[in-house]
Scaffold this motif. Structure first.
Motif, PDB file in Angstrom:
ATOM      1  N   THR A   1       0.940  -1.040  -0.077  1.00 28.83           N
ATOM      2  CA  THR A   1       0.135  -0.080   0.013  1.00 28.83           C
ATOM      3  C   THR A   1       0.764   1.062   0.008  1.00 28.83           C
ATOM      4  N   VAL A   2       0.590   2.149  -1.122  1.00 32.91           N
ATOM      5  CA  VAL A   2       1.601   3.287  -1.185  1.00 32.91           C
ATOM      6  C   VAL A   2       0.973   4.500  -1.126  1.00 32.91           C
ATOM      7  N   THR A   3       1.447   5.292  -0.731  1.00 34.67           N
ATOM      8  CA  THR A   3       0.761   6.892  -0.452  1.00 34.67           C
ATOM      9  C   THR A   3       1.702   7.681  -1.517  1.00 34.67           C
ATOM     10  N   PHE A   4       1.001   8.493  -2.322  1.00 34.73           N
ATOM     11  CA  PHE A   4       1.652   9.351  -3.027  1.00 34.73           C
ATOM     12  C   PHE A   4       0.954  10.797  -3.302  1.00 34.73           C
ATOM     13  N   ASN A   5       1.866  11.716  -3.909  1.00 37.52           N
ATOM     14  CA  ASN A   5       1.002  12.804  -4.384  1.00 37.52           C
ATOM     15  C   ASN A   5       1.396  12.757  -6.050  1.00 37.52           C
ATOM     16  N   TYR A   6       0.564  13.340  -6.715  1.00 33.16           N
ATOM     17  CA  TYR A   6       0.737  13.279  -8.164  1.00 33.16           C
ATOM     18  C   TYR A   6       0.138  14.408  -8.890  1.00 33.16           C
ATOM     19  N   LYS A   7       0.493  14.636 -10.134  1.00 33.20           N
ATOM     20  CA  LYS A   7      -0.330  15.630 -10.765  1.00 33.20           C
ATOM     21  C   LYS A   7      -0.144  15.272 -12.374  1.00 33.20           C
ATOM     22  N   LEU A   8      -1.269  15.133 -13.054  1.00 32.60           N
ATOM     23  CA  LEU A   8      -1.349  14.647 -14.270  1.00 32.60           C
ATOM     24  C   LEU A   8      -1.683  15.870 -15.311  1.00 32.60           C
ATOM     25  N   ILE A   9      -1.161  15.576 -16.434  1.00 33.25           N
ATOM     26  CA  ILE A   9      -1.521  16.479 -17.502  1.00 33.25           C
ATOM     27  C   ILE A   9      -1.507  15.399 -18.801  1.00 33.25           C
ATOM     28  N   PRO A  10      -2.095  15.755 -20.036  1.00 38.95           N
ATOM     29  CA  PRO A  10      -2.045  15.238 -21.564  1.00 38.95           C
ATOM     30  C   PRO A  10      -0.554  15.338 -21.667  1.00 38.95           C
ATOM     31  N   TYR A  11       0.083  14.127 -22.035  1.00 38.15           N
ATOM     32  CA  TYR A  11       1.544  14.168 -22.515  1.00 38.15           C
ATOM     33  C   TYR A  11       1.847  15.175 -23.608  1.00 38.15           C
TER      34      TYR A  11
ATOM     35  N   SER B   1      -4.319  19.605  -5.657  1.00 39.80           N
ATOM     36  CA  SER B   1      -5.513  20.354  -5.555  1.00 39.80           C
ATOM     37  C   SER B   1      -6.323  19.802  -4.719  1.00 39.80           C
ATOM     38  N   ARG B   2      -6.448  18.771  -4.326  1.00 40.49           N
ATOM     39  CA  ARG B   2      -7.276  18.307  -3.025  1.00 40.49           C
ATOM     40  C   ARG B   2      -6.450  18.397  -1.900  1.00 40.49           C
ATOM     41  N   HIS B   3      -5.451  18.718  -1.558  1.00 40.56           N
ATOM     42  CA  HIS B   3      -4.799  18.741  -0.523  1.00 40.56           C
ATOM     43  C   HIS B   3      -4.809  17.360   0.222  1.00 40.56           C
ATOM     44  N   GLU B   4      -4.778  16.335  -0.375  1.00 37.28           N
ATOM     45  CA  GLU B   4      -4.676  15.084   0.181  1.00 37.28           C
ATOM     46  C   GLU B   4      -4.076  14.110  -0.712  1.00 37.28           C
ATOM     47  N   PRO B   5      -2.931  13.396  -0.049  1.00 38.74           N
ATOM     48  CA  PRO B   5      -2.240  12.408  -0.854  1.00 38.74           C
ATOM     49  C   PRO B   5      -3.245  11.351  -1.123  1.00 38.74           C
TER      50      PRO B   5
ATOM     51  N   LEU C   1      -0.302  10.034 -21.534  1.00 32.93           N
ATOM     52  CA  LEU C   1      -0.467  10.863 -20.328  1.00 32.93           C
ATOM     53  C   LEU C   1       0.951  11.228 -19.648  1.00 32.93           C
ATOM     54  N   ARG C   2       0.921  12.203 -18.888  1.00 28.74           N
ATOM     55  CA  ARG C   2       2.355  12.589 -18.278  1.00 28.74           C
ATOM     56  C   ARG C   2       1.977  12.761 -16.767  1.00 28.74           C
ATOM     57  N   PHE C   3       2.755  12.034 -15.664  1.00 29.09           N
ATOM     58  CA  PHE C   3       2.345  12.094 -14.308  1.00 29.09           C
ATOM     59  C   PHE C   3       3.584  12.712 -13.576  1.00 29.09           C
ATOM     60  N   VAL C   4       3.769  13.339 -12.717  1.00 28.44           N
ATOM     61  CA  VAL C   4       4.806  13.676 -11.840  1.00 28.44           C
ATOM     62  C   VAL C   4       4.298  12.806 -10.515  1.00 28.44           C
ATOM     63  N   VAL C   5       4.872  11.805 -10.036  1.00 29.63           N
ATOM     64  CA  VAL C   5       4.425  11.365  -8.603  1.00 29.63           C
ATOM     65  C   VAL C   5       5.485  11.409  -7.824  1.00 29.63           C
ATOM     66  N   ASP C   6       5.036  11.624  -6.449  1.00 29.04           N
ATOM     67  CA  ASP C   6       5.863  11.419  -5.486  1.00 29.04           C
ATOM     68  C   ASP C   6       5.590  10.522  -4.596  1.00 29.04           C
ATOM     69  N   ILE C   7       6.567   9.606  -4.413  1.00 28.16           N
ATOM     70  CA  ILE C   7       6.282   8.366  -3.427  1.00 28.16           C
ATOM     71  C   ILE C   7       6.512   8.739  -1.926  1.00 28.16           C
ATOM     72  N   LEU C   8       5.506   8.754  -1.107  1.00 29.57           N
ATOM     73  CA  LEU C   8       5.664   9.305   0.216  1.00 29.57           C
ATOM     74  C   LEU C   8       5.869   8.142   1.378  1.00 29.57           C
ATOM     75  N   ASP C   9       5.369   6.944   1.011  1.00 22.11           N
ATOM     76  CA  ASP C   9       5.336   5.977   1.854  1.00 22.11           C
ATOM     77  C   ASP C   9       4.967   4.552   1.288  1.00 22.11           C
ATOM     78  N   ALA C  10       5.416   3.423   1.765  1.00 21.18           N
ATOM     79  CA  ALA C  10       5.155   2.141   1.386  1.00 21.18           C
ATOM     80  C   ALA C  10       4.901   1.253   2.506  1.00 21.18           C
ATOM     81  N   ARG C  11       3.818   0.479   2.501  1.00 20.08           N
ATOM     82  CA  ARG C  11       3.903  -0.665   3.498  1.00 20.08           C
ATOM     83  C   ARG C  11       3.319  -1.757   3.210  1.00 20.08           C
TER      84      ARG C  11
END
Length: 192
Positions: free
Chosen positions: A115-125, A136-140, A182-192
């Motif tokens: 189970t991984v916690t992320f922040n991400y942002k998505l645009i069309p490639y 934008s939701r202020h929630e990982p 698609l192009r994502f920028v993904v921050d990997i914050l935690d993994a359990r």
């Protein structure tokens, strides 16, 4: 017909076109809202069951920095507390998944089934407005990786990365949930 009558007809036509365009925008936003809120019951994985589009009208510039989840492995780079800027790709169409490290994490390696916690942002490639963003939701966002709960591009691109990383995922349409690259920028914050 007088010039005044022609001009009035032209203005009336522009007003009608503007009203129709406004109604279409409202309809699309309403549909997106209900799809996101329903959890994507259409059996198609999304990033909010894998980055399901949220309203593009959200103002990403007002997103507050988000702390790492409690229990995040190691200390995270301060860069992960700042919302990333995502620039469009060049060329295309994409033929394969491309993973570009932007910040190298020092935490544990993410494994399939965690189970991984992320922040991400998505645009069309190819570019355009932000389609979806946890910022934008202020929630990982948290999900199991490699279990078919995310789009194939995430299930293939996230395992093997380290907690604390910021990566850019260029996902071809065949591995995405939309019929476009698609192009994502993904921050990997935690993994359990």
């Amino acid at each position: 017909m007088s010039d005044r009558t022609v001009a009035a007809g032209k203005r009336r036509g522009q007003a009608i076109a503007g009203g129709v365009a406004g109604a279409l925008v409202v309809a699309v936003l309403a549909i997106v809202f209900f799809v996101v809120r329903s959890g994507g019951d259409d059996k198609q994985p999304s990033v909010a069951t894998a980055a399901a589009p949220a309203t593009a009208a959200a103002d990403a510039t007002t997103a507050a920095p988000q702390p790492a989840p409690s229990g995040a492995a190691g200390s995270l780079s301060p860069e992960l507390s700042k919302e990333p800027e995502v620039k469009p790709g060049t060329g295309g169409p994409l033929r394969k998944l491309v993973i570009t490290p932007l910040v190298r994490g020092t935490g544990p390696v993410v494994k399939v089934g965690q189970t991984v916690t992320f922040n991400y942002k998505l645009i069309p490639y190819a570019g355009g407005a932000v389609v979806d963003s946890s910022w934008s939701r202020h929630e990982p966002f948290t999900s199991v990786v490699g279990a078919g709960q995310l789009i194939k591009g995430w299930d293939q691109g996230i395992p093997g990365q380290r907690v604390g990383s910021r990566i850019q995922l260029d996902v071809p349409a065949a591995l995405a949930y939309q019929k476009q690259d698609l192009r994502f920028v993904v921050d990997i914050l935690d993994a359990r």
